[in-house]
Design an enzyme around this catalytic site. Sequence first.
Site, PDB file in Angstrom:
ATOM      1  N   TYR A 194       0.859  -1.182   0.000  1.00  0.00           N
ATOM      2  CA  TYR A 194       0.000   0.000   0.000  1.00  0.00           C
ATOM      3  C   TYR A 194       0.895   1.232   0.000  1.00  0.00           C
ATOM      4  O   TYR A 194       1.989   1.205   0.554  1.00  0.00           O
ATOM      5  CB  TYR A 194      -0.908   0.001   1.239  1.00  0.00           C
ATOM      6  N   GLU A 195       0.439   2.319  -0.616  1.00  0.00           N
ATOM      7  CA  GLU A 195       1.338   3.466  -0.790  1.00  0.00           C
ATOM      8  C   GLU A 195       1.687   4.142   0.528  1.00  0.00           C
ATOM      9  O   GLU A 195       2.568   4.990   0.576  1.00  0.00           O
ATOM     10  CB  GLU A 195       0.770   4.460  -1.805  1.00  0.00           C
ATOM     11  N   SER A 196       1.029   3.727   1.603  1.00  0.00           N
ATOM     12  CA  SER A 196       1.408   4.239   2.926  1.00  0.00           C
ATOM     13  C   SER A 196       2.724   3.633   3.409  1.00  0.00           C
ATOM     14  O   SER A 196       3.228   4.007   4.461  1.00  0.00           O
ATOM     15  CB  SER A 196       0.295   3.935   3.930  1.00  0.00           C
TER      16      SER A 196
END
Lengths: 267, 267, 259, 259
Positions: free
Chosen positions: D49-51
């Site tokens: 996830y881009e987090s």
Amino acid sequence: MEFLNLHDAVARHVKDGDQVALEGFTHLIPFAAGHEIIRQGRRNLTLIRMTPDLIYDQMIGMGTARKLMFSWGGNPGVGSLHRLRDAVERGWPGPLEIVEHSHAAMAHAYEAGAAGMPCAFFRGYRGSDLPRVNGDIRFVACPFTGESLACVPAFRPDVAIVHAQKADREGNVLIEGIVGVQKEAALAARRAVVTVEEVVDGFGPRSSNAVILPAWALSAVVVAPHGARPSYAHGYYARDNAFYIAWDEIARERQTFLAWMRDHVLR
Amino acid sequence: MEFLNLHDAVARHVKDGDQVALEGFTHLIPFAAGHEIIRQGRRNLTLIRMTPDLIYDQMIGMGTARKLMFSWGGNPGVGSLHRLRDAVERGWPGPLEIVEHSHAAMAHAYEAGAAGMPCAFFRGYRGSDLPRVNGDIRFVACPFTGESLACVPAFRPDVAIVHAQKADREGNVLIEGIVGVQKEAALAARRAVVTVEEVVDGFGPRSSNAVILPAWALSAVVVAPHGARPSYAHGYYARDNAFYIAWDEIARERQTFLAWMRDHVLR
Amino acid sequence: MTYTAAEMMTVAAARALRDGDICFVGIGLPSAACNLARLTHAPRIHLIYESGTLGTRPDVLPLSIGDGELCETALTTVAVPEVFRYWLQGGRITVGFLGGAQVDRFGNLNSTVIGDYTKPKVRLPGSGGATEIATGCGEIFIVMRHGARSFVKQLDFLTTLGHGRTGRERRELGIRTKGPVLLVSDLCIMRPDPETSEMVVTSLHPGITCRRVCENTGWDARFAQTVAETEPPAAAELEVLRDLHARTARAHGTAVASE
Amino acid sequence: MTYTAAEMMTVAAARALRDGDICFVGIGLPSAACNLARLTHAPRIHLIYESGTLGTRPDVLPLSIGDGELCETALTTVAVPEVFRYWLQGGRITVGFLGGAQVDRFGNLNSTVIGDYTKPKVRLPGSGGATEIATGCGEIFIVMRHGARSFVKQLDFLTTLGHGRTGRERRELGIRTKGPVLLVSDLCIMRPDPETSEMVVTSLHPGITCRRVCENTGWDARFAQTVAETEPPAAAELEVLRDLHARTARAHGTAVASE
């Protein structure tokens, strides 16, 4: 990722003529892998490493390399790398082409390689003669401020070998302590080989932000206990400082060097 | 670094017209600090944030901002940020200039700011219309390959405010979990303010590579328990997802929004 | 109380550090000087080694830039690319220590080769971090032993910018950091002339004559209008320094790390 | 066994994932599809996830891209600049999921504005990670509900490159990744024509007619020579998906996260 023994990992992933990066910033230097490369008689390698250290002194002295890309070529706290000097100053055992950078440039070149960039930009080399002797150093103007920024090609070695504390059963690798540029070197390389002190069932409770290389980003993981000696592995064994000092005498003369390599590496 | 209370930290470090970055990637969003900025009636701020989220929806709706630099302006998993939309679509409560990027560009701009670079280079924006509407996006050729690389100015906000789990008595700050771009934002800013859940005597046993901001790199540390609510603080409290959903109704109309702010922030 | 030339150099360098300084530390004498300062007048000095250890408080001096001791006693340890990007290039370091095989009158340094670059008489280690330390740190302290072969009129190679070949290059290149503000040798202390940026002798160590400095300097050494005598190492300073070296020798089984 | 359109979309997208894929996951339906695949035929799929959460294995679907659940179940969590540099731009992601308010026949997407950029009728969230996900991932799966207002002849704004306005831009720009290889809607599955790169209907969901697709497509929808019927969701797939949504609803006190 596949688990391999040291012999097979080097046989499969390190070829004559390859660009090879064995990284480890004082800590976790992959000596065992370097010794296996010497035993398998690789030739014409381009060796990349910020601090060649004893491992590249040994590989250069044994004739594995035709080219060295580096930024600081000494024996830390002790003095010269005599085999490196002998190759550069007197061409023994063969001529050694050098591409010389600063630490900042090398670190940026690895980082850019890991990031899939063709080159790295940074504020560097200002006022230095190094750009005059290294054609890989260019300068580019910032399109907003006009400031002249240094630019070097990203490192994309054919293979990178690093040493780490542990892998889990899936082949994920945990690195702790002085992590240097190992993660960047592994991610910049076309093939990444990691030697580890041990394989564990799981890493267990740890920082959410632990430095971990996922198995799917690696080519091979090799169990090599004490694989960093005489460098050290944080949490496993200390640096053999006495050996670093002793190396100064061992490597000073070609014959004592060859004898030591025969007795301790080739046998 | 000095320990300040929230009022004094905002009074001292956030000025009308400042470029301000309140970062926190879903996790550790500094709501308490944002609310204090609203209470102190700051005006004409340029707000920088990858994901404006509810905190900037509130600050924009209360008229603190004249400009927004962002890359994704929605209510995560819920829908629109109605106050942001009202400002952009209908200029309420005032006109809002926007500078729009992609996440990759914002992350690179913070990283470049932390690294003291004037700009950031990356492989981005290819084929997108965004460069046509954002003059801060340029393209530069790699001097080695000729590849066209995107280039954006580094972020150097006047002040960055981030929230973290804990500070020690010296004012060093430990951040764990989803660390987002907080470290980069703090290091990119001229003044860095960190709100923390608590101050501890020491961080105790921890990863050698824990994400820690040294006190000497910060301007102020503020104890603000629950300072990230309704966002969350890993190890302290969970995200108030229900509030994020409820916000959609609260913020949809100007009057319900103003009433909620009056009752929950201004009082 | 008697003391060695190395001790005089270390103490003089340590005294020049301010409490609260952020130091980019190299191994050897700079490491001894920074830790001496930390253990005496500058308890809040922050030491960063290029191996990535931030705010380290070693109990013994490192033999290498990446000794485990540095990591174990650090606030935290970051990757090497981050050290050079966020901490050095980011402009957060107030003082960096440099040395080399050769220095010229403007504090430019050579740590690359003696002789021609392509056919070196002596191949030296190279830049390491020096090239960017010289421009990234707020100020540079140079620590080198005096000698006509090391304090030279003309560098064989300019690895690391001091004040440049004319003394004006920093301004011309738009570099805002100060460069070499101090040079400590075993004979004297030199500081840049405010006008010309040439390193001039501002203080002679006890018992050292101008003549001795001139004989050991490859250029026509210049002296400040008033040349002070360096305060000799105090007993307290020597005690702390010698304890540090003794601990280090016990830990490494050698005194090499001490210089 | 009856099922909803969202379930059909999710199952169809999940099936297209291969075991061992490295997926860059967005919230909402893509997250459901990736985790469904992980819990069924692709246990060795890796979700990023881009987090910054690498190799996360959430037990419930995240409401936001940075839910604590993602971090707690991840192999490790890295900073956001690293996600975009080492992992996405580094070329390590095999599949990225995208959607938007508008898509055109070449799989280009608009998530920026409806109407004129400077005076938008509707201000949409913007690019987020999409602009670089589209060129950095090996392949792109687009998941969007069909409708004449979303499947448009002409985008109001091209936020994210598909195959470009002519279908040839990727080659012309020297982009080596494949771009949109799959579009899953609530009506059908589309894949790019090997010649023109136009997205053409290759499979209709059960009970959906060509006519229905045409009525809901803003351009003259094209169909492959042989159009298959999409295999309906199997009972096993629905069971796993519904359990996932039920767990998620209990955790978040809502079903919003499920689409």
